[in-house]
Design an enzyme around this catalytic site. Sequence first.
Site, short mmCIF file in Angstrom:
data_model
loop_
_atom_site.label_atom_id
_atom_site.label_comp_id
_atom_site.label_asym_id
_atom_site.label_seq_id
_atom_site.Cartn_x
_atom_site.Cartn_y
_atom_site.Cartn_z
N ASP A 118 0.86 -1.19 0.00
CA ASP A 118 0.00 0.00 0.00
C ASP A 118 0.90 1.24 0.00
O ASP A 118 1.42 1.64 1.04
CB ASP A 118 -0.91 0.01 1.23
CG ASP A 118 -2.06 -1.00 1.13
OD1 ASP A 118 -1.97 -1.91 0.28
OD2 ASP A 118 -3.03 -0.89 1.90
N LYS A 182 -6.88 3.44 -3.12
CA LYS A 182 -7.25 3.37 -1.69
C LYS A 182 -7.52 4.79 -1.21
O LYS A 182 -6.78 5.72 -1.57
CB LYS A 182 -6.10 2.71 -0.93
CG LYS A 182 -6.24 2.68 0.59
CD LYS A 182 -5.10 1.87 1.24
CE LYS A 182 -5.04 2.08 2.75
NZ LYS A 182 -3.89 1.37 3.38
N LYS A 211 -10.14 0.24 -2.31
CA LYS A 211 -10.02 -0.03 -0.87
C LYS A 211 -10.46 1.20 -0.08
O LYS A 211 -9.95 2.30 -0.31
CB LYS A 211 -8.59 -0.41 -0.52
CG LYS A 211 -8.36 -0.63 0.99
CD LYS A 211 -6.98 -1.19 1.31
CE LYS A 211 -6.70 -1.18 2.82
NZ LYS A 211 -5.35 -1.68 3.16
#
Lengths: 247, 247
Positions: A118, A182, A211
């Site tokens: 991430d 995300k 996400k």
Amino acid sequence: MNIPEILKLADEYNQELPDLPELPEPPSGADIARWIDHTLLKPQATASQIEEVCEEAKTYNFASVCITPFFVPLAAGLLQGTDVKTCSVIGFPLGATQSSVKVVETLVSLAGGATEIDMVMNIGAFKGEDYSQVLNDILAVVQVAHNQGAIVKVILEMALLTRKEKTVACLLCKQAGADFVKTSTGFGPGGATVEDVDLMRRVVGSEMGVKAAGGVRTLEDALAMIHAGANRIGASAGVRIVKEAIT
Amino acid sequence: MNIPEILKLADEYNQELPDLPELPEPPSGADIARWIDHTLLKPQATASQIEEVCEEAKTYNFASVCITPFFVPLAAGLLQGTDVKTCSVIGFPLGATQSSVKVVETLVSLAGGATEIDMVMNIGAFKGEDYSQVLNDILAVVQVAHNQGAIVKVILEMALLTRKEKTVACLLCKQAGADFVKTSTGFGPGGATVEDVDLMRRVVGSEMGVKAAGGVRTLEDALAMIHAGANRIGASAGVRIVKEAIT
């Protein structure tokens, strides 16, 4: 698409967003755990707290454990032989490190056993409209991660972006071959919102992941994000969410 | 001192702190700028905002410009030939990256022209009492920085530490040969306090620096920190502080 084409498409999307693509069936009962990255990113987290999070992840079968790079080897060791992945955060939470350092940080995390990465977008370069810098930064991390079979989620810190910027950022991530967009680091001025998740899903379409992370604390929160288009939830409240889902 | 000796000394200091060493004359008027790291660490800061900060730093003659690693080459280029240093933050703000990555991040910042390195201590390892990890992490960064003539400030994120832990952390930094201890990242649950700066100065003595950062917004704040033992202030309000000092 090159950057002028991306900006032109973002203009069009800013007038009217694409339709929401057909979403997969939302998870039911304990299956929601497979949609959750069980997250502990506090700087003061200790090895024993990471061990606890990994135990919980095995018990509930979360998608991954999302932790700081320092604890990746510990977590990956504990999760070996299970379906739970180890997810490391890169350039976190400011995104303002050099691409070369993000690449090294990714390589060190991959070597330690992470299979999900991430990374934080370079928000300052983005705000300065240096889009090729932003694109190349994501590309560099995606390349080394994909070379080793890992996936990349790009954290956009949506609370810092205008509506148009949110669209541009999603399109840059798609162009760079990232696997997910995300919403948030959890350290910025705001977390995931239903509106942002809806925009992200419309812009990236059905092939990429979305996400939702930051402030997702209950089953109701999680399902709202999933119904808006999220297929992964980042939360420190994963155990609570699963317990709510099975009662 | 080895780690058991450090812990023993911290126990003694926890009973009674050493006397406050004699402090240098506090700066007067515009000279306070030489005690200030002019700071812009927001993730959304753009190149043009960094340029503005560098211009201000040259105008007021601040000690350094303290910025994220991505902008180090830009700032160092703009500050070339002046007395204003370029200060980069490392492992910032969580401190939870691998030592190898902190070292690479430091080397890349040094290559980009940084001569001051503000690294974040590994707070999670510290909280888990893995003191040799913490010490080696600092040592690794200090070594590469000193090899290239740069100084290292270690950010302890004091708001996360107990009183005893604050003392241990300062002693570890001293043992590692760091040049400064620094109170806070500005992204944690609290900033610099007079009590913390007093403790830090008593524990590290007169040979090391103490940097107060986080929430220092006025001349009054800055002077309170300096009278407690700080010899460097980290602030985004540097221009305001200097203006207050010269009126």
